[in-house]
Design a protein around this motif. Structure first.
Motif, mmCIF file in Angstrom:
data_model
loop_
_atom_site.group_PDB
_atom_site.id
_atom_site.type_symbol
_atom_site.label_atom_id
_atom_site.label_comp_id
_atom_site.label_asym_id
_atom_site.label_seq_id
_atom_site.Cartn_x
_atom_site.Cartn_y
_atom_site.Cartn_z
ATOM 1 N N MET A 98 72.156 87.896 91.391
ATOM 2 C CA MET A 98 71.842 88.442 90.094
ATOM 3 C C MET A 98 71.982 87.327 89.062
ATOM 4 S SD MET A 98 72.993 92.010 88.619
ATOM 5 C CE MET A 98 74.476 92.032 87.722
ATOM 6 N N PRO A 99 70.887 86.741 88.617
ATOM 7 C CA PRO A 99 70.950 85.620 87.673
ATOM 8 C C PRO A 99 71.320 86.107 86.270
ATOM 9 C CG PRO A 99 68.683 86.184 88.114
ATOM 10 C CD PRO A 99 69.522 87.032 89.029
ATOM 11 N N PHE A 100 72.007 85.248 85.555
ATOM 12 C CA PHE A 100 72.398 85.527 84.175
ATOM 13 C C PHE A 100 71.226 85.191 83.260
ATOM 14 C CE2 PHE A 100 74.157 84.193 80.093
ATOM 15 C CZ PHE A 100 74.890 85.324 79.773
ATOM 16 N N ARG A 101 70.758 86.180 82.532
ATOM 17 C CA ARG A 101 69.645 85.958 81.616
ATOM 18 C C ARG A 101 70.172 86.035 80.194
ATOM 19 N NH1 ARG A 101 64.984 89.879 83.325
ATOM 20 N NH2 ARG A 101 65.432 90.314 81.154
ATOM 21 N N ALA A 124 68.556 85.823 77.357
ATOM 22 C CA ALA A 124 67.731 86.623 76.454
ATOM 23 C C ALA A 124 68.137 88.095 76.460
ATOM 24 C CB ALA A 124 66.263 86.480 76.820
ATOM 25 N N ALA A 125 68.591 88.560 77.596
ATOM 26 C CA ALA A 125 69.008 89.958 77.689
ATOM 27 C C ALA A 125 70.321 90.207 76.957
ATOM 28 C CB ALA A 125 69.150 90.365 79.154
ATOM 29 N N HIS A 126 71.134 89.169 76.786
ATOM 30 C CA HIS A 126 72.444 89.330 76.171
ATOM 31 C C HIS A 126 72.497 88.888 74.715
ATOM 32 C CE1 HIS A 126 73.629 90.440 80.065
ATOM 33 N NE2 HIS A 126 74.079 89.302 80.519
ATOM 34 N N LEU A 127 71.402 88.388 74.168
ATOM 35 C CA LEU A 127 71.402 87.899 72.791
ATOM 36 C C LEU A 127 71.781 88.964 71.759
ATOM 37 C CD1 LEU A 127 68.518 85.307 72.530
ATOM 38 C CD2 LEU A 127 70.967 84.930 72.384
ATOM 39 N N PRO A 128 71.311 90.200 71.873
ATOM 40 C CA PRO A 128 71.739 91.198 70.891
ATOM 41 C C PRO A 128 73.254 91.436 70.906
ATOM 42 C CG PRO A 128 69.792 91.972 72.034
ATOM 43 C CD PRO A 128 70.253 90.725 72.735
ATOM 44 N N LEU A 129 73.844 91.441 72.082
ATOM 45 C CA LEU A 129 75.295 91.616 72.171
ATOM 46 C C LEU A 129 76.029 90.412 71.600
ATOM 47 C CD1 LEU A 129 77.753 93.213 73.089
ATOM 48 C CD2 LEU A 129 77.524 92.110 75.328
ATOM 49 N N VAL A 130 75.576 89.220 71.918
ATOM 50 C CA VAL A 130 76.195 88.007 71.385
ATOM 51 C C VAL A 130 76.062 87.983 69.860
ATOM 52 C CG1 VAL A 130 76.026 85.489 71.326
ATOM 53 C CG2 VAL A 130 75.887 86.691 73.509
#
Length: 95
Positions: free
Chosen positions: A1-4, A6-12
């Motif tokens: 499961m690769p870390f993406r 872009a998927a976490h930018l809203p949380l960051v």
């Protein structure tokens, strides 16, 4: 499961808004209380106590907002008038 990322930018973005934006809002509130019509020592203590409430409310707002953009916008809308008050205090003090 690769870390993406872009998927976490809203949380960051929300975490940064909560930590840095909440701190900035609390600091602006603390300084703005010096404009209240009370003795300077009382205004300082009031600002310090009020800053804890503002910081907690800012963190809650950031994570309750429907999007990260709305969270940042809310912090800016509240922070802009406080910044104007703070600038007025600094000008009146001659700093």
């Amino acid at each position: 499961m690769p870390f993406r990322l872009a998927a976490h930018l809203p949380l960051v973005s929300r975490i940064v808004a909560a930590v840095l934006g909440g701190y900035a809002l609390a600091a602006l509130t603390s300084v703005a209380t010096l404009a209240l019509p009370m003795e300077r020592g009382e205004a300082v203590l009031t600002g310090m106590m009020l800053s804890f409430i503002v910081y907690a409310a800012a963190v809650i707002w950031v994570f309750a907002a429907s999007s990260a953009l709305r969270a940042w916008a809310g912090l800016l809308v509240v922070g802009a008038p406080l910044l104007l008050v703070d600038l007025g205090i600094w000008r009146a003090a001659g700093a």
